[in-house]
Design a protein around this motif. Structure first.
Motif, short mmCIF file in Angstrom:
data_model
loop_
_atom_site.label_atom_id
_atom_site.label_comp_id
_atom_site.label_asym_id
_atom_site.label_seq_id
_atom_site.Cartn_x
_atom_site.Cartn_y
_atom_site.Cartn_z
N ALA A 117 -29.37 -3.18 -11.40
CA ALA A 117 -29.97 -4.51 -11.47
C ALA A 117 -31.48 -4.38 -11.60
CB ALA A 117 -29.62 -5.33 -10.23
N ALA A 118 -32.10 -5.37 -12.28
CA ALA A 118 -33.55 -5.34 -12.47
C ALA A 118 -34.30 -5.40 -11.14
CB ALA A 118 -33.98 -6.50 -13.37
N LYS A 119 -33.77 -6.15 -10.19
CA LYS A 119 -34.45 -6.29 -8.90
C LYS A 119 -34.44 -5.00 -8.08
CE LYS A 119 -30.31 -7.99 -6.47
NZ LYS A 119 -29.72 -9.12 -5.72
N LEU A 120 -33.58 -4.06 -8.47
CA LEU A 120 -33.49 -2.79 -7.74
C LEU A 120 -34.45 -1.73 -8.30
CD1 LEU A 120 -29.60 -2.49 -7.35
CD2 LEU A 120 -31.25 -3.14 -5.59
N ILE A 121 -35.13 -2.03 -9.41
CA ILE A 121 -36.07 -1.08 -10.01
C ILE A 121 -37.29 -0.93 -9.10
CG2 ILE A 121 -37.56 -0.59 -11.98
CD1 ILE A 121 -35.56 -2.18 -13.71
N LYS A 122 -37.55 0.26 -8.66
CA LYS A 122 -38.67 0.54 -7.74
C LYS A 122 -39.55 1.65 -8.34
CE LYS A 122 -36.96 -2.35 -4.76
NZ LYS A 122 -37.62 -3.66 -4.53
N PRO A 123 -40.63 1.26 -9.02
CA PRO A 123 -41.49 2.26 -9.67
C PRO A 123 -42.03 3.33 -8.72
CG PRO A 123 -42.05 0.05 -10.41
CD PRO A 123 -41.09 -0.11 -9.27
N GLU A 124 -42.16 2.99 -7.44
CA GLU A 124 -42.69 3.97 -6.48
C GLU A 124 -41.77 5.17 -6.29
OE1 GLU A 124 -40.73 0.63 -4.02
OE2 GLU A 124 -41.98 0.82 -5.82
N THR A 125 -40.51 5.05 -6.72
CA THR A 125 -39.57 6.18 -6.60
C THR A 125 -39.66 7.13 -7.79
OG1 THR A 125 -37.74 4.98 -7.68
CG2 THR A 125 -37.96 4.74 -5.28
N ALA A 174 -30.94 4.81 -9.04
CA ALA A 174 -30.19 4.74 -10.30
C ALA A 174 -30.80 3.71 -11.25
CB ALA A 174 -28.73 4.41 -10.04
N SER A 175 -31.09 2.51 -10.76
CA SER A 175 -31.66 1.45 -11.60
C SER A 175 -33.01 1.86 -12.16
CB SER A 175 -31.80 0.16 -10.78
OG SER A 175 -30.54 -0.32 -10.37
N THR A 176 -33.84 2.47 -11.33
CA THR A 176 -35.18 2.89 -11.76
C THR A 176 -35.08 3.96 -12.85
OG1 THR A 176 -36.05 2.44 -9.55
CG2 THR A 176 -37.39 3.82 -10.98
N GLY A 227 -31.83 11.71 -15.43
CA GLY A 227 -30.46 11.74 -14.92
C GLY A 227 -30.24 12.76 -13.82
N ASN A 228 -30.71 13.99 -14.02
CA ASN A 228 -30.54 15.02 -12.99
C ASN A 228 -31.47 14.79 -11.81
OD1 ASN A 228 -28.49 16.47 -14.18
ND2 ASN A 228 -29.84 17.85 -15.27
N GLY A 229 -32.68 14.27 -12.09
CA GLY A 229 -33.59 13.97 -10.98
C GLY A 229 -33.02 12.89 -10.09
N ALA A 230 -32.60 11.78 -10.71
CA ALA A 230 -31.99 10.70 -9.93
C ALA A 230 -30.66 11.14 -9.34
CB ALA A 230 -31.79 9.47 -10.83
N GLY A 231 -29.85 11.87 -10.14
CA GLY A 231 -28.52 12.28 -9.67
C GLY A 231 -28.58 13.17 -8.45
#
Length: 445
Positions: A228-236, A98-100, A75-79
């Motif tokens: 959304a599932a399509k917004l999940i980007k493991p590289e991030t 956020a999605s990831t 949460g804090n990393g993404a935030g």
């Protein structure tokens, strides 16, 4: 960028920082207040079952801090990244982050649950249970493990909403769960005569509902970031985890410290474990007011750092340190005036009150030094300064406290256990001051 997002951008970068920090702090403080009231009420209810049950709450509280650490890391990393991206007007990338983070937090929470569910007795013993506390702790922690994915994901979503400047929405999600827990405890524990299993079931149900409420904020598009599932980007993920590492270290080391503390206190019996558990919860409750102010500061810092409005970052830092210090002074005065009475609220046992009173007084004095350390660490994390924020987390929550606890407990017995936490807080001021000066000197003019 939508008109709604532009309006939020203007609000975060043009509203006077004092007003903005207070506005964003209020819902955070309320949500933390409700959550901590639940923790204290839970401690009081379970305390009616005896010292062993009261000690079990402290044991499981240490494990829940691990789950909180995972949620806060994502949460804090993404935030932090999201607030800077929104400050730079890049909403699309913010939604991917956020999605990831939310999906990863849910999966990791499930992984922790599966790994631990088949070894309950060893788990609670490692966490610091005595043989008499262990049966209660095993029952309670089994319900917590069932809710683990939802606990981690809830903390992640709450922090993302907070960094967006939508702290009110995050407050609603956490508050719903906490209020349901407060209501459910007496009904299930005493009405249905489930004992500590009732406290565990109440926690499970309330965490599921709180998770669904927070998820609805994203699905109903009340948040800025899309989910959304399509917004999940493991590289991030590496960047998210790297930025959130200070939170993981802070919360994780808090949990490890709680385990070491419980093990050291267990030498002196169940009353000692119960006393230190109560003191930890009371201190966390009083400090949560100042912590809420600091969390209101984080999106202000991140947004304005991303928008390159560095004067506002400096002004927000100064205001947050002063306001949180004032709050802590007020709270500490109450603790110093009525330490025994406060301990007695949660456990009407002379030995528990005796052991807890001195610890509460010492920690009440030491927390006067916490606001500056806290805000410095939050500023570094919000600005993406991973190393400095991680270093402060490690020093204050681990490298100072744990060795001091182990050494002083051997040299001074239970008195050393009472003194270790306050001394580690005071020592943390020095590196915090050095890194704060370095950070502000390097800010562009």
């Amino acid at each position: 960028m939508s008109a709604k997002s532009i309006s939020q951008f203007d609000r975060m970068t043009h509203t006077p920082v004092s007003r903005l920090v207070i506005t964003l702090s209020v819902p955070t403080i309320i949500s933390m207040l409700i959550t901590n009231i639940y923790n204290l009420v839970d401690t009081a209810f379970v305390g009616q079952l005896g010292n062993a049950a009261s000690g079990a709450v402290g044991i499981v509280f240490g494990f829940m801090a691990v789950l909180q650490a995972v949620g806060f890391m994502f949460g804090n990393g993404a935030g932090s990244m999201i607030s800077r991206l929104l400050g730079a007007k890049n909403k699309e990338q913010a939604s991917k982050i956020a999605s990831t983070a939310i999906f990863s937090s849910l999966v990791f929470g499930a992984f922790v649950s599966v790994c631990c569910v088949f070894a309950l007795k060893p788990l609670v013993m490692v966490l610091g249970s005595t043989e008499t506390i262990a049966p209660y702790a095993q029952i309670y922690i089994s319900y917590v493990l069932a809710a683990a994915p939802f606990i981690t994901a809830s903390f992640t979503m709450n922090n993302i909403l907070r960094y967006e400047g939508k702290a009110m929405l995050g407050m609603i999600g956490l508050a719903v769960g906490a209020v349901l827990n407060i209501i459910g405890d007496p009904i299930l524990m005493f009405g249905f005569e489930m004992g500590i299993a009732g406290a565990g079931l109440s926690t499970f149900i309330s965490q599921i509902i709180g998770f669904l409420v927070l998820l609805s904020m994203f699905l109903l598009r009340r948040a800025h970031c899309k989910l959304a599932a399509k917004l999940i980007k493991p590289e991030t993920l590496p960047e998210i985890i790297g930025t959130g590492l200070p939170s993981l270290l802070r919360q994780g080391l808090n949990s490890l410290s709680a385990v070491v503390l419980n093990n050291c206190a267990a030498v002196y019996g169940d009353a000692a474990v119960a006393a230190m558990s109560i003191v930890s919860r009371v201190i966390f409750f009083t400090f949560s007011f100042a912590l809420g102010v600091g969390q209101g500061f984080q999106p202000v810092c991140g947004f304005n750092y991303g928008a390159k409005k560095y004067d506002r970052v400096k002004a927000a830092f100064r205001f947050t340190v002063i306001l949180s210090e004032i709050i802590i002074i007020i709270m500490s005065v109450v603790l110093l005036l009525f330490p025994g009475e406060i301990i007695g609220i949660f456990r009407d046992d002379g030995r528990v009150v005796e052991l807890g009173t001195r610890a509460l007084v010492l920690q009440g004095v030491a927390q006067l030094f916490l606001p500056f350390c806290m805000v410095t660490e939050m500023a570094l994390q919000s600005a993406g300064k991973k190393f400095g924020a991680s270093l402060l987390s490690v020093l204050r929550n681990g490298l100072f406290f744990i060795p001091m606890l182990l050494i002083l407990s051997q040299l001074r017995g239970f008195g050393g256990i009472q003194e270790a936490q306050p001394l580690s807080v005071v020592l943390a001021v020095i590196p915090s001051a050095i890194l704060a000066v370095k950070f502000f000197r390097e800010l562009p003019k």
